[in-house]
Scaffold this motif. Structure first.
Motif, PDB file in Angstrom:
ATOM      1  N   ASN A   1       0.809  -1.223   0.000  1.00  0.00           N
ATOM      2  CA  ASN A   1       0.000   0.000   0.000  1.00  0.00           C
ATOM      3  C   ASN A   1       0.843   1.274   0.000  1.00  0.00           C
ATOM      4  OD1 ASN A   1      -2.728  -0.712  -0.346  1.00  0.00           O
ATOM      5  ND2 ASN A   1      -2.815  -1.485   1.747  1.00  0.00           N
ATOM      6  N   THR A   2       2.134   1.171   0.235  1.00  0.00           N
ATOM      7  CA  THR A   2       3.005   2.341   0.091  1.00  0.00           C
ATOM      8  C   THR A   2       3.221   2.669  -1.381  1.00  0.00           C
ATOM      9  OG1 THR A   2       5.127   1.160  -0.008  1.00  0.00           O
ATOM     10  CG2 THR A   2       4.274   1.766   2.201  1.00  0.00           C
ATOM     11  N   ARG A   3       3.032   1.696  -2.252  1.00  0.00           N
ATOM     12  CA  ARG A   3       3.307   1.813  -3.690  1.00  0.00           C
ATOM     13  C   ARG A   3       4.756   2.253  -3.937  1.00  0.00           C
ATOM     14  NH1 ARG A   3      -2.179   5.041  -4.849  1.00  0.00           N
ATOM     15  NH2 ARG A   3      -1.480   5.927  -2.905  1.00  0.00           N
ATOM     16  N   ASP A   4       5.662   1.782  -3.088  1.00  0.00           N
ATOM     17  CA  ASP A   4       7.086   2.071  -3.210  1.00  0.00           C
ATOM     18  C   ASP A   4       7.782   0.806  -3.714  1.00  0.00           C
ATOM     19  OD1 ASP A   4       9.850   2.348  -2.773  1.00  0.00           O
ATOM     20  OD2 ASP A   4       9.568   3.535  -0.960  1.00  0.00           O
ATOM     21  N   PRO A   5       8.082   0.734  -5.026  1.00  0.00           N
ATOM     22  CA  PRO A   5       8.651  -0.492  -5.594  1.00  0.00           C
ATOM     23  C   PRO A   5       9.941  -0.954  -4.922  1.00  0.00           C
ATOM     24  CG  PRO A   5       7.975   0.999  -7.328  1.00  0.00           C
ATOM     25  CD  PRO A   5       7.866   1.757  -6.042  1.00  0.00           C
TER      26      PRO A   5
ATOM     27  N   ARG B   1       0.561   2.554 -13.981  1.00  0.00           N
ATOM     28  CA  ARG B   1      -0.703   2.259 -14.674  1.00  0.00           C
ATOM     29  C   ARG B   1      -1.890   2.217 -13.721  1.00  0.00           C
ATOM     30  NH1 ARG B   1       2.057  -2.184 -15.984  1.00  0.00           N
ATOM     31  NH2 ARG B   1       0.633  -3.433 -14.773  1.00  0.00           N
ATOM     32  N   GLU B   2      -1.686   1.632 -12.552  1.00  0.00           N
ATOM     33  CA  GLU B   2      -2.758   1.379 -11.596  1.00  0.00           C
ATOM     34  C   GLU B   2      -2.768   2.518 -10.572  1.00  0.00           C
ATOM     35  OE1 GLU B   2      -2.174  -2.604 -10.110  1.00  0.00           O
ATOM     36  OE2 GLU B   2      -2.666  -3.483 -12.055  1.00  0.00           O
ATOM     37  N   LEU B   3      -3.553   3.534 -10.858  1.00  0.00           N
ATOM     38  CA  LEU B   3      -3.584   4.750 -10.047  1.00  0.00           C
ATOM     39  C   LEU B   3      -4.499   4.572  -8.833  1.00  0.00           C
ATOM     40  CD1 LEU B   3      -3.913   7.165 -13.084  1.00  0.00           C
ATOM     41  CD2 LEU B   3      -1.803   6.367 -11.958  1.00  0.00           C
ATOM     42  N   ASP B   4      -4.178   5.253  -7.750  1.00  0.00           N
ATOM     43  CA  ASP B   4      -4.956   5.181  -6.504  1.00  0.00           C
ATOM     44  C   ASP B   4      -5.121   3.746  -6.011  1.00  0.00           C
ATOM     45  OD1 ASP B   4      -5.298   7.976  -6.346  1.00  0.00           O
ATOM     46  OD2 ASP B   4      -6.934   7.857  -7.797  1.00  0.00           O
ATOM     47  N   TYR B   5      -4.110   2.946  -6.225  1.00  0.00           N
ATOM     48  CA  TYR B   5      -4.073   1.538  -5.830  1.00  0.00           C
ATOM     49  C   TYR B   5      -4.250   1.401  -4.314  1.00  0.00           C
ATOM     50  CZ  TYR B   5      -1.786  -3.045  -5.135  1.00  0.00           C
ATOM     51  OH  TYR B   5      -1.475  -4.332  -4.783  1.00  0.00           O
TER      52      TYR B   5
ATOM     53  N   ARG C   1      -5.383 -14.696   0.075  1.00  0.00           N
ATOM     54  CA  ARG C   1      -6.320 -14.181  -0.916  1.00  0.00           C
ATOM     55  C   ARG C   1      -6.308 -12.674  -0.768  1.00  0.00           C
ATOM     56  NH1 ARG C   1     -12.332 -13.803  -0.030  1.00  0.00           N
ATOM     57  NH2 ARG C   1     -12.569 -13.379   2.167  1.00  0.00           N
ATOM     58  N   PHE C   2      -6.579 -11.982  -1.859  1.00  0.00           N
ATOM     59  CA  PHE C   2      -6.494 -10.527  -1.802  1.00  0.00           C
ATOM     60  C   PHE C   2      -7.480  -9.894  -2.758  1.00  0.00           C
ATOM     61  CE2 PHE C   2      -3.509 -11.787  -5.087  1.00  0.00           C
ATOM     62  CZ  PHE C   2      -3.767 -10.897  -6.110  1.00  0.00           C
ATOM     63  N   GLN C   3      -7.720  -8.606  -2.519  1.00  0.00           N
ATOM     64  CA  GLN C   3      -8.484  -7.744  -3.419  1.00  0.00           C
ATOM     65  C   GLN C   3      -7.774  -6.405  -3.446  1.00  0.00           C
ATOM     66  OE1 GLN C   3     -12.617  -7.319  -2.267  1.00  0.00           O
ATOM     67  NE2 GLN C   3     -12.727  -9.468  -1.676  1.00  0.00           N
ATOM     68  N   TYR C   4      -7.735  -5.802  -4.622  1.00  0.00           N
ATOM     69  CA  TYR C   4      -7.277  -4.422  -4.675  1.00  0.00           C
ATOM     70  C   TYR C   4      -8.110  -3.665  -5.671  1.00  0.00           C
ATOM     71  CZ  TYR C   4      -4.330  -5.402  -8.857  1.00  0.00           C
ATOM     72  OH  TYR C   4      -3.861  -5.751 -10.097  1.00  0.00           O
ATOM     73  N   GLU C   5      -8.146  -2.342  -5.484  1.00  0.00           N
ATOM     74  CA  GLU C   5      -8.860  -1.459  -6.398  1.00  0.00           C
ATOM     75  C   GLU C   5      -7.901  -0.397  -6.895  1.00  0.00           C
ATOM     76  OE1 GLU C   5     -13.223  -2.021  -4.307  1.00  0.00           O
ATOM     77  OE2 GLU C   5     -12.257  -0.069  -4.176  1.00  0.00           O
ATOM     78  N   CYS C   6      -8.141   0.030  -8.110  1.00  0.00           N
ATOM     79  CA  CYS C   6      -7.337   1.093  -8.712  1.00  0.00           C
ATOM     80  C   CYS C   6      -8.131   1.659  -9.883  1.00  0.00           C
ATOM     81  CB  CYS C   6      -5.984   0.566  -9.184  1.00  0.00           C
ATOM     82  SG  CYS C   6      -6.108  -0.684 -10.482  1.00  0.00           S
ATOM     83  N   ARG C   7      -7.648   2.774 -10.392  1.00  0.00           N
ATOM     84  CA  ARG C   7      -8.248   3.332 -11.599  1.00  0.00           C
ATOM     85  C   ARG C   7      -7.174   3.412 -12.660  1.00  0.00           C
ATOM     86  NH1 ARG C   7      -6.768   8.589 -12.310  1.00  0.00           N
ATOM     87  NH2 ARG C   7      -5.916   9.573 -10.447  1.00  0.00           N
TER      88      ARG C   7
ATOM     89  N   GLY D   1      -8.097   3.107   0.511  1.00  0.00           N
ATOM     90  CA  GLY D   1      -6.777   3.435   1.041  1.00  0.00           C
ATOM     91  C   GLY D   1      -6.290   2.336   1.948  1.00  0.00           C
ATOM     92  N   PRO D   2      -5.145   2.549   2.596  1.00  0.00           N
ATOM     93  CA  PRO D   2      -4.628   1.532   3.515  1.00  0.00           C
ATOM     94  C   PRO D   2      -5.656   1.178   4.587  1.00  0.00           C
ATOM     95  CG  PRO D   2      -2.965   3.185   3.091  1.00  0.00           C
ATOM     96  CD  PRO D   2      -4.253   3.684   2.470  1.00  0.00           C
ATOM     97  N   ARG D   3      -5.560  -0.039   5.071  1.00  0.00           N
ATOM     98  CA  ARG D   3      -6.497  -0.556   6.072  1.00  0.00           C
ATOM     99  C   ARG D   3      -6.365   0.229   7.376  1.00  0.00           C
ATOM    100  NH1 ARG D   3      -8.378  -6.229   6.684  1.00  0.00           N
ATOM    101  NH2 ARG D   3      -6.965  -6.681   4.969  1.00  0.00           N
ATOM    102  N   PRO D   4      -7.457   0.751   7.891  1.00  0.00           N
ATOM    103  CA  PRO D   4      -7.394   1.427   9.189  1.00  0.00           C
ATOM    104  C   PRO D   4      -7.011   0.427  10.292  1.00  0.00           C
ATOM    105  CG  PRO D   4      -9.444   1.929   8.047  1.00  0.00           C
ATOM    106  CD  PRO D   4      -8.773   0.827   7.285  1.00  0.00           C
TER     107      PRO D   4
END
Length: 153
Positions: free
Chosen positions: A26-30, A66-70, A87-93, A137-140
């Motif tokens: 969730n940091t989106r820091d490769p 490519r995957e914005l607001d991941y 198992r996982f789920q993610y959302e992005c635009r 966003g990141p999990r509270p």
């Protein structure tokens, strides 16, 4: 370099490993994410096969361009001595503003130092409307350990 918790995993250690992975992704820091893998780590991500941190970092850089607001959620499915299933789920635009939810499963294998030496991911994508988003966003902190929603969309 050691990345606790290290194998062999009990349930608490496996859950901590999954939460640490979710937090890092969730940091989106490769570069940050790539450091969790062995230098010669093997990956299958959908139809892509990668080897080593440099390829992983390059893949993640392109992914998050490519995957914005991941935003991602992971959940422990099962674990063994040096393996964890998630198992996982993610959302992005995308760049045109369309929203997507991706569902998947990952199989992880760890080296004795706690770095991941193998990751295999199967992922399916579903187009959603902005109003259908549920991962904002990141999990509270108060939601850590909560199961992922079911059924699907």
């Amino acid at each position: 370099m050691t990345r606790p918790p290290v194998p062999p995993f009990d349930e608490a250690a496996a859950r901590a490993k999954v939460q640490a992975a979710e937090d890092a992704w969730n940091t989106r820091d490769p570069a940050l994410v790539a450091r969790a893998y062995t230098p010669d780590s093997l990956w299958r991500n959908r139809d892509r096969f990668l080897r080593g941190r440099a390829e992983i970092e390059a893949f993640l850089t392109a992914k998050w361009e490519r995957e914005l607001d991941y935003a991602l959620r992971k959940e422990l499915w099962s674990f063994g001595e040096d393996r964890i299933a998630v198992r996982f789920q993610y959302e992005c635009r995308d760049a045109s503003g369309r929203w997507w939810r991706s569902y998947g499963n990952e199989l992880w294998e760890f080296a004795p130092d706690g770095l991941m030496r193998r990751r295999e991911a199967s992922i399916n994508d579903l187009r959603i409307s902005a109003g259908d988003r549920r991962i904002l966003g990141p999990r509270p902190q108060e939601e850590r350990g909560a199961p992922l929603p079911w059924p699907g969309p």
